[in-house]
Design a protein around this motif. Structure first.
Motif, PDB file in Angstrom:
ATOM      1  N   SER A  44       0.629  -1.135   0.027  1.00 37.69           N
ATOM      2  CA  SER A  44      -0.030   0.134   0.096  1.00 37.69           C
ATOM      3  C   SER A  44       0.816   1.063  -0.034  1.00 37.69           C
ATOM      4  O   SER A  44       2.005   1.114   0.536  1.00 37.69           O
ATOM      5  CB  SER A  44      -0.941   0.090   1.275  1.00 37.69           C
ATOM      6  OG  SER A  44       0.084   0.105   2.354  1.00 37.69           O
ATOM      7  N   ILE A  45       0.422   2.412  -0.608  1.00 39.11           N
ATOM      8  CA  ILE A  45       1.229   3.511  -0.904  1.00 39.11           C
ATOM      9  C   ILE A  45       0.306   4.740  -0.403  1.00 39.11           C
ATOM     10  O   ILE A  45      -0.664   4.839  -1.026  1.00 39.11           O
ATOM     11  CB  ILE A  45       1.783   3.646  -2.014  1.00 39.11           C
ATOM     12  CG1 ILE A  45       2.574   2.729  -2.677  1.00 39.11           C
ATOM     13  CG2 ILE A  45       2.570   4.982  -2.012  1.00 39.11           C
ATOM     14  CD1 ILE A  45       3.336   2.957  -3.891  1.00 39.11           C
ATOM     15  N   ASP A  46       0.765   5.331   0.661  1.00 40.67           N
ATOM     16  CA  ASP A  46      -0.285   6.497   1.265  1.00 40.67           C
ATOM     17  C   ASP A  46       0.610   7.771   0.861  1.00 40.67           C
ATOM     18  O   ASP A  46       1.739   7.608   0.913  1.00 40.67           O
ATOM     19  CB  ASP A  46      -0.347   6.635   2.606  1.00 40.67           C
ATOM     20  CG  ASP A  46      -1.163   5.382   3.405  1.00 40.67           C
ATOM     21  OD1 ASP A  46      -2.098   4.845   2.543  1.00 40.67           O
ATOM     22  OD2 ASP A  46      -0.703   4.872   4.352  1.00 40.67           O
ATOM     23  N   THR A  47      -0.308   8.806   0.238  1.00 43.11           N
ATOM     24  CA  THR A  47       0.685   9.915  -0.033  1.00 43.11           C
ATOM     25  C   THR A  47      -0.184  10.829   0.753  1.00 43.11           C
ATOM     26  O   THR A  47      -1.394  11.331   0.660  1.00 43.11           O
ATOM     27  CB  THR A  47       0.078  10.287  -1.687  1.00 43.11           C
ATOM     28  OG1 THR A  47       0.700   9.173  -2.506  1.00 43.11           O
ATOM     29  CG2 THR A  47       0.770  11.740  -2.044  1.00 43.11           C
ATOM     30  N   VAL A  48       0.762  11.845   1.472  1.00 39.70           N
ATOM     31  CA  VAL A  48       0.496  12.891   2.156  1.00 39.70           C
ATOM     32  C   VAL A  48       1.010  14.069   1.519  1.00 39.70           C
ATOM     33  O   VAL A  48       2.255  14.190   1.389  1.00 39.70           O
ATOM     34  CB  VAL A  48       0.917  12.812   3.582  1.00 39.70           C
ATOM     35  CG1 VAL A  48       0.557  14.069   4.422  1.00 39.70           C
ATOM     36  CG2 VAL A  48       0.066  11.702   4.230  1.00 39.70           C
TER      37      VAL A  48
END
Length: 134
Positions: free
Chosen positions: A122-126
């Motif tokens: 999973s890749i979260d982008t903030v």
């Protein structure tokens, strides 16, 4: 694990991990100065060096020598969306007895990067714009 990437200008970036620095750039025909590898090349480097590490561990565990060990990684691009669609890892071990091919293959399949690519993380982008808070 953590890295920090800083924009150096134009298409150049500097990545820092544990005090080690590398420059990422683009070829001249893509707006860069060609003073470093591109992001996809870094991905191939990551896969190849990880595979090589696991092969070296196999060699050490079996008290084997292969001073000319080399790893070659090739990738094919795809579009919609832009990505690397396939990878090929070639382990070149000319002085290693062929009876070790299966063991070397198993070693490569234990590679952290190899397994990460096979099992999409999973890749979260903030995104944080404006004044940075301490």
């Amino acid at each position: 694990m953590e890295i920090t990437v800083r924009h150096l200008g134009d298409a150049q970036f500097e990545a820092d991990a544990r005090g080690h620095r590398v420059v990422c750039d683009q070829p001249v025909d893509n707006g860069g100065y060609d003073e470093g590898m591109t992001p996809p090349e870094f991905l191939l480097v990551s896969l190849g060096t990880c595979a090589g590490y696991y092969v070296a561990q196999y060699l050490n565990a079996h008290s084997l020598q292969c001073p000319e060990l080399a790893i070659k990684v090739v990738a094919e691009k795809a579009k919609d969306p832009a990505r690397l669609a396939s990878f090929r890892i070639e382990v070149l071990a000319p002085s290693l007895d062929p009876r070790h091919e299966a063991g070397v293959q198993r070693a490569v399949h234990k590679c952290l990067i190899h397994n990460t690519l096979l099992n999409a993380p999973s890749i979260d982008t903030v995104v944080r714009c404006g004044a940075l808070q301490a």
